[in-house]
Design a protein around this motif. Structure first.
Motif, PDB file in Angstrom:
ATOM      1  N   ALA B  63       0.830  -1.209   0.000  1.00 28.23           N
ATOM      2  CA  ALA B  63       0.000   0.000   0.000  1.00 28.23           C
ATOM      3  C   ALA B  63       0.862   1.256   0.000  1.00 28.23           C
ATOM      4  O   ALA B  63       0.534   2.253  -0.639  1.00 28.23           O
ATOM      5  CB  ALA B  63      -0.929  -0.011   1.215  1.00 28.23           C
ATOM      6  N   MET B  75      -6.708   5.571   1.911  1.00 24.13           N
ATOM      7  CA  MET B  75      -6.885   5.299   3.334  1.00 24.13           C
ATOM      8  C   MET B  75      -7.698   6.394   4.020  1.00 24.13           C
ATOM      9  O   MET B  75      -7.370   7.567   3.933  1.00 24.13           O
ATOM     10  CB  MET B  75      -5.502   5.211   4.001  1.00 24.13           C
ATOM     11  N   ALA B  80      -9.133   5.836  16.857  1.00 26.24           N
ATOM     12  CA  ALA B  80      -9.760   4.794  17.664  1.00 26.24           C
ATOM     13  C   ALA B  80     -10.164   5.378  19.009  1.00 26.24           C
ATOM     14  O   ALA B  80      -9.434   6.169  19.584  1.00 26.24           O
ATOM     15  CB  ALA B  80      -8.784   3.646  17.865  1.00 26.24           C
ATOM     16  N   VAL B  85     -17.058   2.391  24.509  1.00 31.78           N
ATOM     17  CA  VAL B  85     -17.894   2.686  23.365  1.00 31.78           C
ATOM     18  C   VAL B  85     -19.239   2.011  23.555  1.00 31.78           C
ATOM     19  O   VAL B  85     -19.311   0.799  23.719  1.00 31.78           O
ATOM     20  CB  VAL B  85     -17.193   2.182  22.094  1.00 31.78           C
ATOM     21  N   PRO B  87     -23.216   0.835  22.574  1.00 27.12           N
ATOM     22  CA  PRO B  87     -23.765   0.130  21.405  1.00 27.12           C
ATOM     23  C   PRO B  87     -24.243   1.093  20.307  1.00 27.12           C
ATOM     24  O   PRO B  87     -24.180   0.779  19.115  1.00 27.12           O
ATOM     25  CB  PRO B  87     -24.943  -0.658  21.983  1.00 27.12           C
ATOM     26  N   LEU B  90     -21.206   2.152  18.383  1.00 27.99           N
ATOM     27  CA  LEU B  90     -20.642   1.012  17.676  1.00 27.99           C
ATOM     28  C   LEU B  90     -21.409   0.718  16.393  1.00 27.99           C
ATOM     29  O   LEU B  90     -20.817   0.410  15.351  1.00 27.99           O
ATOM     30  CB  LEU B  90     -20.660  -0.216  18.570  1.00 27.99           C
ATOM     31  N   ASN B  94     -19.687   0.783  12.699  1.00 32.58           N
ATOM     32  CA  ASN B  94     -19.673  -0.350  11.768  1.00 32.58           C
ATOM     33  C   ASN B  94     -20.307   0.041  10.436  1.00 32.58           C
ATOM     34  O   ASN B  94     -19.824  -0.325   9.372  1.00 32.58           O
ATOM     35  CB  ASN B  94     -20.403  -1.551  12.376  1.00 32.58           C
ATOM     36  N   GLN B  97     -17.862   2.082   8.449  1.00 26.86           N
ATOM     37  CA  GLN B  97     -16.823   1.248   7.851  1.00 26.86           C
ATOM     38  C   GLN B  97     -17.311   0.510   6.616  1.00 26.86           C
ATOM     39  O   GLN B  97     -16.631   0.466   5.597  1.00 26.86           O
ATOM     40  CB  GLN B  97     -16.346   0.201   8.855  1.00 26.86           C
ATOM     41  N   TRP B  98     -18.515  -0.077   6.709  1.00 27.71           N
ATOM     42  CA  TRP B  98     -19.089  -0.781   5.570  1.00 27.71           C
ATOM     43  C   TRP B  98     -19.251   0.159   4.385  1.00 27.71           C
ATOM     44  O   TRP B  98     -18.907  -0.166   3.263  1.00 27.71           O
ATOM     45  CB  TRP B  98     -20.464  -1.356   5.916  1.00 27.71           C
ATOM     46  N   ARG B 101     -16.014   1.078   2.802  1.00 22.58           N
ATOM     47  CA  ARG B 101     -15.417  -0.033   2.062  1.00 22.58           C
ATOM     48  C   ARG B 101     -16.138  -0.225   0.722  1.00 22.58           C
ATOM     49  O   ARG B 101     -15.498  -0.516  -0.284  1.00 22.58           O
ATOM     50  CB  ARG B 101     -15.474  -1.314   2.889  1.00 22.58           C
ATOM     51  N   THR B 106      -9.967   2.179   2.232  1.00 22.32           N
ATOM     52  CA  THR B 106      -9.448   1.329   3.292  1.00 22.32           C
ATOM     53  C   THR B 106      -9.578   2.107   4.598  1.00 22.32           C
ATOM     54  O   THR B 106      -9.144   3.249   4.681  1.00 22.32           O
ATOM     55  CB  THR B 106      -7.957   1.035   3.032  1.00 22.32           C
ATOM     56  N   VAL B 107     -10.191   1.491   5.585  1.00 27.47           N
ATOM     57  CA  VAL B 107     -10.435   2.191   6.841  1.00 27.47           C
ATOM     58  C   VAL B 107      -9.417   1.753   7.882  1.00 27.47           C
ATOM     59  O   VAL B 107      -9.270   0.565   8.149  1.00 27.47           O
ATOM     60  CB  VAL B 107     -11.851   1.908   7.362  1.00 27.47           C
ATOM     61  N   VAL B 108      -8.701   2.705   8.414  1.00 29.21           N
ATOM     62  CA  VAL B 108      -7.696   2.417   9.430  1.00 29.21           C
ATOM     63  C   VAL B 108      -7.975   3.293  10.647  1.00 29.21           C
ATOM     64  O   VAL B 108      -8.268   4.469  10.518  1.00 29.21           O
ATOM     65  CB  VAL B 108      -6.280   2.679   8.871  1.00 29.21           C
ATOM     66  N   GLN B 109      -7.900   2.675  11.817  1.00 30.85           N
ATOM     67  CA  GLN B 109      -8.088   3.444  13.044  1.00 30.85           C
ATOM     68  C   GLN B 109      -6.752   3.642  13.729  1.00 30.85           C
ATOM     69  O   GLN B 109      -5.917   2.748  13.732  1.00 30.85           O
ATOM     70  CB  GLN B 109      -8.994   2.690  14.003  1.00 30.85           C
ATOM     71  N   TYR B 110      -6.592   4.797  14.319  1.00 32.40           N
ATOM     72  CA  TYR B 110      -5.314   5.128  14.936  1.00 32.40           C
ATOM     73  C   TYR B 110      -5.579   5.501  16.382  1.00 32.40           C
ATOM     74  O   TYR B 110      -6.343   6.416  16.655  1.00 32.40           O
ATOM     75  CB  TYR B 110      -4.710   6.304  14.185  1.00 32.40           C
TER      76      TYR B 110
END
Lengths: 340, 340
Positions: B63, B75, B80, B85, B87, B90, B94, B97-98, B101, B106-110
């Protein structure tokens, strides 16, 4: 540095050459200063000039360029959780991040929602992490471990219910959780024990071995085990409670404390005495269990500490040729309160 | 491909040149096939040969190398969360993220634990993300936004209590949550209202504006507002309940449903009738509130959908020169149950 009159998103990205020019030093000096290389002696005024030039231009080193030069990164990749994260896990996770950062690693989480084990491994490999710690939601296979190692990962560590060949495997055998809960119920004289299986996707990796452990703990005791599907909503719980009498159960191990709270409330509302007619046990030893009436019996789970895991990552990165180890980390014990 | 006789972690990392050699094609063809470039016509048998060679060698694209060639990545970086967290969050996360994508990001958490806003921005910029979505725990400043944009980020989006200059700001004004809770209590005749301030670090970004909203809602009504420190443990709650009579409060807004559950239990154990002597209101409208007795009154919060946020990311990446917008996204309403 060339600048277009357009807005900031269109300005050209400053490079280390721009910083070198502004500071009047070589690009190598810029690299030494900004990467905190201690093996090269550079005077404090020069260091300051470089840092000020970098700040003025808004320059930050490019992790990807650095990793291409070095052949690897200092990136530790952790899959991001797709399911609800309890306070127990979160504390572990924060501790792991702190400990890795103190060891000078960069921690990145990658959402692997909807990817299977090998797809996830390939997606992770594209980032060329030096280490991957897989926390059990993704079924990492030996092939996945191989993909990661071939892409340069020096440490692949799994924290999962089962050993994964090729990886350092920290085995948290979830069956012990179900085993403890059911052994506790059997010991207290219960003989007909429901085991809640959550309907929510992603939880089967935990629920299935817990059920298996429950079954094993009951074997030979004369107690029977009955699986009970339950979704995390009131309607599902009320439906289950409405048919409770027909099930002939005198106890239930409710997967974890949250499902236990949901089911216990529905049973109480349906007039079923807890623990008189039905004993209830959860798992995770959350604070909420102590706030319920009757106080919820539970299974306390000892997690690996983040510090220990960070040290294992670092040791494996430094010595990647050691034999992959398998260690059993699960410690589980029943905590008796009032609901059982 | 050269291989040492050492273990896999020491094997040389396969490159696209190795794949090209094994498949008998050019490196460009390997790149076109593995990056799914549709603008170049390549026969299906050739595509298959390249994919099989890549699989045999365990090759995955790098990458970082791709991003160096392209000048940017696909990206999307999400910080993060360091705190617990719920519900509600959350589910949003999610969905986000879906949706990203599906749009080929590309999903990246830091993890940004322990970093302040500008430190975090610099750490994120090193990864050269094309977009950053900051979810409010890190105080991103206008300088931080500038660092990110100068490093090539085309979209910087904040979801925070306040606008951040230079970023698309989705403002979730937390003061509305406290405002709704207190307006509800005042309307039901309460005049002396405690507001719980959690002691846990990281929550002050939410707690302080909620308190401010509570204060504003009480202004001019004759009701008084009293801040109450509470840690998320039983001892802290029992200590607060033990001194309750001396506080002269007839109501409490307990930050969120989890703190409300903790405090309500301690008050009930201390013999204080809920809602007769003290009304209790939480926030978040969690399932657990409906499971408590009396059922917990709460504030329902409408979150932005992940789909909408993903579309904003994509639109901004495609057109990074649009003016940063500020949009108010918070929708909050009191939900009256039995505890108030």
């Amino acid at each position: 540095m060339s600048q277009t009159p357009r807005q900031s998103a269109e300005r050209s990205v400053p490079t280390s050459a721009d910083v070198a020019r502004l500071a009047g030093v070589s690009r190598a000096t810029v690299s030494y200063v900004l990467n905190n290389t201690s093996s090269v002696r550079i005077s404090e005024p020069t260091r300051r000039r470089v840092r000020e030039a970098a700040e003025e231009l808004g320059y930050v080193p490019h992790a990807a360029a650095r990793s291409l030069r070095a052949g690897h990164t200092r990136m530790v990749l952790l899959p991001a959780s797709a399911s609800s994260v309890g306070p127990l896990y979160l504390q572990f996770f924060n501790e792991l991040q702190w400990a890795l950062r103190r060891l000078d690693y960069t921690v990145v989480q990658y959402g692997s929602l909807g990817l299977d084990g090998d797809e996830a491994a390939r997606a992770w490999a594209e980032l060329r992490p030096v280490a991957v710690v897989s926390l059990g939601e993704v079924g990492l296979t030996p092939q996945g471990v191989d993909i990661l190692k071939r892409s340069g990962a020096k440490a692949v560590i799994t924290l999962a219910p089962r050993r994964v060949a090729g990886a350092h495997s920290l085995v948290m055998d979830q069956s012990e959780v179900g085993g403890c809960a059911v052994a506790h119920l059997v010991q207290r004289g219960r003989r007909s024990i429901g085991v809640v299986m959550p309907s929510e996707p992603g939880l089967e990796h935990f629920a299935e071995p817990r059920f298996e452990g429950a079954r094993r703990a009951a074997a030979g005791t004369g107690a029977r085990i009955v699986p009970l599907a339950l979704a995390y909503d009131e309607k599902s719980a009320n439906d289950l409670a409405a048919g409770w009498a027909g099930l002939g159960l005198d106890a239930v191990y409710a997967y974890n404390d949250e499902y236990a709270m949901l089911l216990m409330r529905a049973l109480q509302d349906a007039g079923i005495d807890i623990p008189g007619r039905t004993a209830v046990v959860g798992a995770d030893d959350l604070l909420l269990g102590r706030l319920l009436r009757p106080r919820l019996s539970t299974v306390h789970i000892d997690m690996v500490t983040g510090q220990l895991l960070a040290e294992l990552v670092d040791r494996t990165v430094r010595d990647p040729n050691g034999e992959p180890e398998t260690r059993d980390l699960m410690g589980a014990r029943a905590v008796h309160r009032e609901s059982s």
